[in-house]
Scaffold this motif. Structure first.
Motif, PDB file in Angstrom:
ATOM      1  N   SER A 141       2.273   6.797  -6.767  1.00  0.00           N
ATOM      2  CA  SER A 141       1.270   7.742  -7.262  1.00  0.00           C
ATOM      3  C   SER A 141       1.597   9.181  -6.914  1.00  0.00           C
ATOM      4  O   SER A 141       0.832  10.085  -7.253  1.00  0.00           O
ATOM      5  CB  SER A 141      -0.109   7.385  -6.700  1.00  0.00           C
ATOM      6  N   GLY A 142       2.696   9.384  -6.199  1.00  0.00           N
ATOM      7  CA  GLY A 142       3.099  10.739  -5.854  1.00  0.00           C
ATOM      8  C   GLY A 142       2.510  11.253  -4.569  1.00  0.00           C
ATOM      9  O   GLY A 142       2.628  12.444  -4.255  1.00  0.00           O
ATOM     10  N   GLN A 143       1.875  10.359  -3.801  1.00  0.00           N
ATOM     11  CA  GLN A 143       1.297  10.792  -2.537  1.00  0.00           C
ATOM     12  C   GLN A 143       2.349  10.804  -1.438  1.00  0.00           C
ATOM     13  O   GLN A 143       3.210   9.929  -1.377  1.00  0.00           O
ATOM     14  CB  GLN A 143       0.142   9.869  -2.121  1.00  0.00           C
ATOM     15  N   LYS A 144       2.281  11.790  -0.577  1.00  0.00           N
ATOM     16  CA  LYS A 144       3.165  11.833   0.569  1.00  0.00           C
ATOM     17  C   LYS A 144       2.625  10.896   1.636  1.00  0.00           C
ATOM     18  O   LYS A 144       1.423  10.844   1.893  1.00  0.00           O
ATOM     19  CB  LYS A 144       3.252  13.260   1.121  1.00  0.00           C
TER      20      LYS A 144
ATOM     21  N   ARG B 101      11.275  10.148  10.711  1.00  0.00           N
ATOM     22  CA  ARG B 101      10.579  10.854   9.653  1.00  0.00           C
ATOM     23  C   ARG B 101      11.544  11.555   8.703  1.00  0.00           C
ATOM     24  O   ARG B 101      11.160  11.966   7.606  1.00  0.00           O
ATOM     25  CB  ARG B 101       9.597  11.856  10.238  1.00  0.00           C
ATOM     26  N   PHE B 102      12.801  11.697   9.119  1.00  0.00           N
ATOM     27  CA  PHE B 102      13.776  12.368   8.276  1.00  0.00           C
ATOM     28  C   PHE B 102      14.650  11.376   7.497  1.00  0.00           C
ATOM     29  O   PHE B 102      15.546  11.781   6.768  1.00  0.00           O
ATOM     30  CB  PHE B 102      14.667  13.293   9.120  1.00  0.00           C
TER      31      PHE B 102
ATOM     32  N   LEU C  57       0.835  -1.203   0.000  1.00  0.00           N
ATOM     33  CA  LEU C  57       0.000   0.000   0.000  1.00  0.00           C
ATOM     34  C   LEU C  57       0.873   1.257   0.000  1.00  0.00           C
ATOM     35  O   LEU C  57       0.633   2.193  -0.774  1.00  0.00           O
ATOM     36  CB  LEU C  57      -0.926  -0.010   1.215  1.00  0.00           C
ATOM     37  N   LEU C  58       1.888   1.283   0.840  1.00  0.00           N
ATOM     38  CA  LEU C  58       2.772   2.446   0.906  1.00  0.00           C
ATOM     39  C   LEU C  58       3.526   2.638  -0.404  1.00  0.00           C
ATOM     40  O   LEU C  58       3.680   3.763  -0.890  1.00  0.00           O
ATOM     41  CB  LEU C  58       3.757   2.287   2.067  1.00  0.00           C
ATOM     42  N   ALA C  59       3.990   1.530  -0.976  1.00  0.00           N
ATOM     43  CA  ALA C  59       4.718   1.624  -2.248  1.00  0.00           C
ATOM     44  C   ALA C  59       3.811   2.162  -3.347  1.00  0.00           C
ATOM     45  O   ALA C  59       4.230   2.984  -4.170  1.00  0.00           O
ATOM     46  CB  ALA C  59       5.272   0.254  -2.636  1.00  0.00           C
TER      47      ALA C  59
END
Length: 349
Positions: free
Chosen positions: A59-62, A76-77, A52-54
């Protein structure tokens, strides 16, 4: 008054123009509302959440840090993996690959197309290779469901087409099936895919999706068999309820499918609410069996329930077909036949 009626698919001779084939390159209707938010990963199989994350990244979603499994402020960094122009989802039946593929399609901006492998190869057959490239050039996304590796000629033709499109900025997402009981559980499918698409291998990120069939019906289950008299009563009841029922003798339908190109099967089944088949028997001819698989794919996409008498539909692939080179196709079809006959039982008037 009921508007229901009986039709016979064996009497339909559908025609589909190249323009209609292009316009039909959209997700099947059961995936009209498919979105990343409606995909439900199974906690027992972490690869589903990873897929799902991939797909979201592709799709360009953050993606939020919490969603990536970050366990501290500093996570997160951490640099995220580079997004390649190709994504290949490899897994068994019913683990949500098509849902994710349709979600990618819905999320993607710009001109885009969604179709099965056979729909794209049929388009090449109708337009010719050069005209297909011209028609699809400039497309932001090509989504290919059920990428087939059985026919080397078709596979290499698709590889060449995708190579031409990727060079001009098109991204590609694809799925393929791995039998649930395959030796190596999916590892070979991804390797086979990368090997067969040769020059394109480096542009694809391959994602393995583990899990069980969401329909909770394994290939060890059985397609429901309906006695002839009960089948007739069901057809009558559906017609009285206003449904359009395709009622055909199995053998007659099999012979008719040989006269209709598989790219036209979607038009062949258009507008029907249910399918009833008389006197189903075991198939021993490979060509007949493969055409029936392509036909059932379109029946399943259209969410048409199936009622049948004779041999159980999950037992029709004889002559060692389930151990042969087209094993993946037949097992996928068996899974869909079980689901389709169960749907008929659940939806009887």
């Amino acid at each position: 008054m009921s508007n229901g009626r009986i039709v016979h698919l064996s009497e339909r001779v559908p025609e589909v123009s190249a323009d209609e084939m292009v316009r039909a390159l959209v997700p099947p209707r059961q995936f009209n509302e498919a979105r990343f938010e409606t995909y439900r990963p199974d906690d027992e199989y972490p690869s589903q959440a990873e897929a799902l994350l991939a797909a979201q990244r592709f799709s360009g979603q953050k993606v939020a840090a919490a969603a990536t499994g970050g366990r501290s402020f500093f996570d997160r960094f951490k640099p995220q993996p580079a997004v390649k122009p190709g994504l290949y989802l490899d897994g068994g039946f019913g683990v949500g690959k098509t849902h994710l593929l349709a979600s990618i399609w819905h999320a993607y901006p710009g001109r885009k197309y969604f179709g099965t492998f056979i729909e794209y190869t049929a388009l090449i057959g109708a337009l010719g290779f050069s005209e297909t490239v011209r028609t699809l050039r400039g497309t932001k996304l090509i989504a290919i469901d059920e990428f087939e590796l059985d026919d080397p000629g078709d596979t290499m033709m698709m590889s060449k087409l995708l190579g031409e499109l990727v060079e001009t900025g098109t991204n590609v997402a694809a799925t393929s099936n791995t039998p649930p009981n395959a030796l190596g559980e999916g590892r070979f499918a991804a390797q086979d895919f990368l090997r067969e698409i040769t020059k394109l291998a480096d542009v694809f990120q391959t994602i393995r999706i583990d899990g069980t069939d969401y329909r909770r019906r394994t290939i060890a289950g059985h397609a429901e068999v309906t006695p002839p008299s009960a089948l007739e009563r069901e057809v009558d009841a559906r017609v009285s309820a206003g449904q359009i029922v395709a009622h055909d003798h199995f053998g007659t339908l099999i012979r008719h499918l040989a006269r209709v190109h598989p790219s036209k099967y979607v038009r062949l089944v258009a507008g029907i609410d249910a399918l009833a088949l008389d006197d189903v028997y075991e198939l021993t001819d490979q060509a007949d069996a493969l055409r029936f698989v392509a036909f059932i794919d379109r029946i399943y996409d259209a969410q048409v329930p199936v009622t049948a008498s004779g041999t159980a539909l999950d037992e029709i692939f004889g002559g060692g077909m389930l151990e042969g080179g087209y094993r993946k196709k037949y097992l996928r079809c068996v899974s869909r036949l079980i689901a389709s006959t169960a749907a008929a039982a659940e939806s009887r008037p």
